[in-house]
Design a protein around this motif. Sequence first.
Motif, short mmCIF file in Angstrom:
data_model
loop_
_atom_site.label_atom_id
_atom_site.label_comp_id
_atom_site.label_asym_id
_atom_site.label_seq_id
_atom_site.Cartn_x
_atom_site.Cartn_y
_atom_site.Cartn_z
N GLU A 198 0.75 -1.45 0.01
CA GLU A 198 -0.15 0.17 0.23
C GLU A 198 0.81 1.27 -0.13
OE1 GLU A 198 -4.19 -1.05 1.92
OE2 GLU A 198 -2.55 -0.51 3.54
N GLN A 246 -7.87 5.67 -8.32
CA GLN A 246 -9.18 5.34 -8.14
C GLN A 246 -9.34 4.47 -6.85
OE1 GLN A 246 -11.64 3.75 -10.84
NE2 GLN A 246 -13.36 5.11 -10.48
N LEU A 247 -10.06 4.67 -5.99
CA LEU A 247 -10.19 3.47 -4.70
C LEU A 247 -11.72 2.98 -5.46
CD1 LEU A 247 -9.57 5.60 -1.76
CD2 LEU A 247 -7.90 3.83 -2.68
N GLU A 251 -11.72 -1.69 -2.43
CA GLU A 251 -11.96 -0.51 -2.18
C GLU A 251 -13.55 -0.24 -1.98
OE1 GLU A 251 -9.47 -1.44 -4.62
OE2 GLU A 251 -7.87 -1.10 -3.51
N ALA A 303 -11.29 8.60 0.04
CA ALA A 303 -10.48 9.65 -0.56
C ALA A 303 -10.80 11.16 -0.12
CB ALA A 303 -10.65 9.63 -2.06
N THR A 334 -4.82 5.59 2.02
CA THR A 334 -3.84 4.44 1.76
C THR A 334 -4.64 3.73 0.80
OG1 THR A 334 -4.98 2.98 3.32
CG2 THR A 334 -2.84 3.87 3.93
N ALA A 335 -3.87 3.47 -0.11
CA ALA A 335 -4.48 2.73 -1.59
C ALA A 335 -3.31 1.70 -2.00
CB ALA A 335 -4.38 3.84 -2.57
N VAL A 370 -3.09 2.93 -8.18
CA VAL A 370 -2.04 4.07 -8.28
C VAL A 370 -1.24 4.31 -9.27
CG1 VAL A 370 -0.42 5.77 -6.80
CG2 VAL A 370 -2.30 4.54 -5.60
#
Length: 169
Positions: free
Chosen positions: A61, A120-121, A126, A133, A139-140, A145
């Motif tokens: 992440e 984009q989550l 997600e 966001a 965290t992603a 990403v």
Amino acid sequence: PTPASPPDPASSTMRLQLALVSQAAATMQAAALVEKSWDMKVHLEKLKVISVPQPAPGHGEVLVKVASSGVNPVDHELIQSPLALAWTYPHVVGFDFAGTVAGVGEGVSRVKVGDQVYGQLGTLPEAARGGGAWAQYLTAAERVVALKPAALNLTEAGGLPMVALTGYE
């Protein structure tokens, strides 16, 4: 008289002070739903800017200091979906984002601290979490990403992912 000695770092008072400083440093501002809507409708009065714990990146992440975030129909639709009944509250929402990498978890290799990114989550994990966001940090998973294109500023990049995906489809 003997001079007073400095406080012992192991004392309970000193530990409490250190814990409070650490806790304060690990909070951030976020737009969050503060309570569940049992009627599965959007109630704007339940969306508030509050202090929440700052996330830390796990394995694979990226921690992003958010510069901009988009608002899309899916944000509204998820609040009205059965998924919202399973979320814990307060619940930070939002999917599209752009910002600067502030930290990386173990196993991250494509981006580094200081990189400007967007994403984009919106993958299934997600989406089940409901995004995140609309906050100062998120965290992603590294896989959602990408490095921000040089031709875009962070504001433009934060509103792009969902719109671009819709146009592509």
